[in-house]
Design a protein around this motif. Structure first.
Motif, PDB file in Angstrom:
ATOM      1  N   THR A  59       0.856  -1.269  -0.012  1.00 16.89           N
ATOM      2  CA  THR A  59      -0.094  -0.001   0.001  1.00 16.89           C
ATOM      3  C   THR A  59       1.002   1.347  -0.069  1.00 16.89           C
ATOM      4  O   THR A  59       2.091   1.145   0.244  1.00 16.89           O
ATOM      5  N   VAL A  60       0.266   2.255  -0.449  1.00 14.36           N
ATOM      6  CA  VAL A  60       0.877   3.603  -0.295  1.00 14.36           C
ATOM      7  C   VAL A  60      -0.320   4.378   0.396  1.00 14.36           C
ATOM      8  O   VAL A  60      -1.409   4.559  -0.424  1.00 14.36           O
ATOM      9  N   THR A  61      -0.044   4.890   1.631  1.00 20.13           N
ATOM     10  CA  THR A  61      -1.020   5.805   2.252  1.00 20.13           C
ATOM     11  C   THR A  61      -0.442   7.036   2.780  1.00 20.13           C
ATOM     12  O   THR A  61       0.626   7.084   3.080  1.00 20.13           O
ATOM     13  N   ALA A  62      -1.356   8.030   2.583  1.00 24.43           N
ATOM     14  CA  ALA A  62      -0.887   9.413   2.788  1.00 24.43           C
ATOM     15  C   ALA A  62      -1.519   9.691   4.361  1.00 24.43           C
ATOM     16  O   ALA A  62      -2.806   9.532   4.403  1.00 24.43           O
ATOM     17  N   GLN A 120      -8.105  12.061   8.233  1.00 23.12           N
ATOM     18  CA  GLN A 120      -8.056  10.590   8.058  1.00 23.12           C
ATOM     19  C   GLN A 120      -6.969  10.256   7.065  1.00 23.12           C
ATOM     20  O   GLN A 120      -6.816  11.124   6.060  1.00 23.12           O
ATOM     21  N   PRO A 121      -6.276   9.186   7.236  1.00 26.41           N
ATOM     22  CA  PRO A 121      -5.172   8.665   6.443  1.00 26.41           C
ATOM     23  C   PRO A 121      -6.202   8.324   5.121  1.00 26.41           C
ATOM     24  O   PRO A 121      -7.263   7.794   5.084  1.00 26.41           O
ATOM     25  N   ILE A 122      -5.462   8.390   4.070  1.00 32.78           N
ATOM     26  CA  ILE A 122      -6.099   8.191   2.654  1.00 32.78           C
ATOM     27  C   ILE A 122      -5.024   7.123   1.876  1.00 32.78           C
ATOM     28  O   ILE A 122      -3.925   7.298   1.586  1.00 32.78           O
ATOM     29  N   THR A 123      -5.691   5.936   1.492  1.00 33.14           N
ATOM     30  CA  THR A 123      -4.749   4.980   0.869  1.00 33.14           C
ATOM     31  C   THR A 123      -5.017   5.490  -0.694  1.00 33.14           C
ATOM     32  O   THR A 123      -5.829   5.742  -1.321  1.00 33.14           O
ATOM     33  N   LEU A 124      -3.775   5.769  -1.175  1.00 33.28           N
ATOM     34  CA  LEU A 124      -3.501   6.306  -2.436  1.00 33.28           C
ATOM     35  C   LEU A 124      -3.285   4.992  -3.549  1.00 33.28           C
ATOM     36  O   LEU A 124      -3.685   5.460  -4.523  1.00 33.28           O
ATOM     37  N   ALA A 167       7.761   5.945  -7.959  1.00 38.52           N
ATOM     38  CA  ALA A 167       6.675   6.899  -8.673  1.00 38.52           C
ATOM     39  C   ALA A 167       6.238   8.154  -7.565  1.00 38.52           C
ATOM     40  O   ALA A 167       5.868   9.067  -7.998  1.00 38.52           O
ATOM     41  N   LEU A 168       6.238   7.930  -6.277  1.00 34.44           N
ATOM     42  CA  LEU A 168       5.852   9.032  -5.369  1.00 34.44           C
ATOM     43  C   LEU A 168       6.870  10.038  -5.454  1.00 34.44           C
ATOM     44  O   LEU A 168       6.605  11.245  -5.284  1.00 34.44           O
ATOM     45  N   ALA A 169       8.087   9.585  -5.626  1.00 33.09           N
ATOM     46  CA  ALA A 169       9.242  10.701  -5.557  1.00 33.09           C
ATOM     47  C   ALA A 169       8.951  11.574  -6.899  1.00 33.09           C
ATOM     48  O   ALA A 169       9.038  12.818  -6.578  1.00 33.09           O
ATOM     49  N   VAL A 170       8.759  10.984  -8.028  1.00 32.12           N
ATOM     50  CA  VAL A 170       8.471  11.751  -9.140  1.00 32.12           C
ATOM     51  C   VAL A 170       7.365  12.601  -9.064  1.00 32.12           C
ATOM     52  O   VAL A 170       7.145  13.651  -9.541  1.00 32.12           O
ATOM     53  N   ASP A 171       5.974  12.057  -8.396  1.00 33.84           N
ATOM     54  CA  ASP A 171       4.699  12.846  -8.164  1.00 33.84           C
ATOM     55  C   ASP A 171       5.038  13.918  -7.377  1.00 33.84           C
ATOM     56  O   ASP A 171       4.541  15.019  -7.593  1.00 33.84           O
ATOM     57  N   VAL A 185       2.567  12.664   5.441  1.00 37.45           N
ATOM     58  CA  VAL A 185       3.659  11.588   5.750  1.00 37.45           C
ATOM     59  C   VAL A 185       2.892  10.498   5.025  1.00 37.45           C
ATOM     60  O   VAL A 185       1.895  10.048   4.894  1.00 37.45           O
ATOM     61  N   TYR A 186       3.859  10.146   3.790  1.00 43.91           N
ATOM     62  CA  TYR A 186       3.639   9.008   2.865  1.00 43.91           C
ATOM     63  C   TYR A 186       4.225   7.695   3.444  1.00 43.91           C
ATOM     64  O   TYR A 186       5.588   7.737   3.772  1.00 43.91           O
ATOM     65  N   ILE A 187       3.415   6.559   3.483  1.00 39.28           N
ATOM     66  CA  ILE A 187       3.983   5.357   4.016  1.00 39.28           C
ATOM     67  C   ILE A 187       3.798   4.366   2.747  1.00 39.28           C
ATOM     68  O   ILE A 187       2.702   4.192   2.518  1.00 39.28           O
ATOM     69  N   ILE A 188       4.928   3.810   2.119  1.00 44.54           N
ATOM     70  CA  ILE A 188       4.784   2.600   1.255  1.00 44.54           C
ATOM     71  C   ILE A 188       5.277   1.397   1.991  1.00 44.54           C
ATOM     72  O   ILE A 188       6.300   1.378   2.700  1.00 44.54           O
ATOM     73  N   SER A 189       4.102   0.531   2.018  1.00 44.92           N
ATOM     74  CA  SER A 189       4.673  -0.603   2.896  1.00 44.92           C
ATOM     75  C   SER A 189       4.023  -2.230   2.167  1.00 44.92           C
ATOM     76  O   SER A 189       3.342  -1.809   1.145  1.00 44.92           O
ATOM     77  N   ALA A 190       4.586  -3.015   2.657  1.00 41.01           N
ATOM     78  CA  ALA A 190       4.456  -4.257   1.976  1.00 41.01           C
ATOM     79  C   ALA A 190       4.439  -5.261   3.436  1.00 41.01           C
ATOM     80  O   ALA A 190       5.124  -5.071   4.467  1.00 41.01           O
ATOM     81  N   THR A 191       3.423  -6.112   3.430  1.00 44.48           N
ATOM     82  CA  THR A 191       3.210  -7.187   4.489  1.00 44.48           C
ATOM     83  C   THR A 191       2.542  -8.463   4.101  1.00 44.48           C
ATOM     84  O   THR A 191       2.064  -8.492   2.999  1.00 44.48           O
TER      85      THR A 191
END
Length: 126
Positions: A22-25, A31-35, A56-60, A102-108
């Protein structure tokens, strides 16, 4: 032929692939938003998705090359650490702060659907 109602599905929903990314802002207010969210069939693919989403987030966001927050992309051991974490059942996340977001790019692993508790822990320690 019958059309399935996409709004009706069994609860709880469980993803079909072993990893969930996920990428979440997380905004300072609200509230947080899943992008973005998606699944990955194996550890290598999950790590590749992490890299692709960070890039992709760095470019955006228009972050300059060499930005300190993007060191994960250039660190030789970063992808290895991510793969090790995921293989051992631990979530792996990269954070990027831009303004008040704060953007969190995560995998689980999908057993926990998303890394909600791990993400909250990251936010509290940041």
């Amino acid at each position: 032929m019958t059309h399935q109602n996409v709004f009706l599905r069994e609860r709880p929903w469980t993803p079909s692939a072993p990893f969930w990314c996920t990428v979440t802002a997380y905004y300072q207010w609200g509230q947080p938003i899943t992008l973005w969210s998606g699944d990955a069939g194996n550890v290598r693919l999950a790590v590749r998705v992490l890299r692709d989403r960070v890039e992709a987030l760095a470019v955006d966001l228009g972050l300059p090359e060499g930005d300190e927050q993007l060191l994960w992309l250039d660190a030789p051991s970063a992808e290895g650490q991510a793969a090790d974490d995921l293989a051992k059942g631990r979530p792996h996340a990269i954070t990027i702060t831009h303004g008040n977001v704060v953007y969190i790019i995560s995998a689980t692993r999908t057993t926990s659907a998303e890394a909600g508790a791990a993400v909250q822990g990251l936010l509290c320690s940041a």
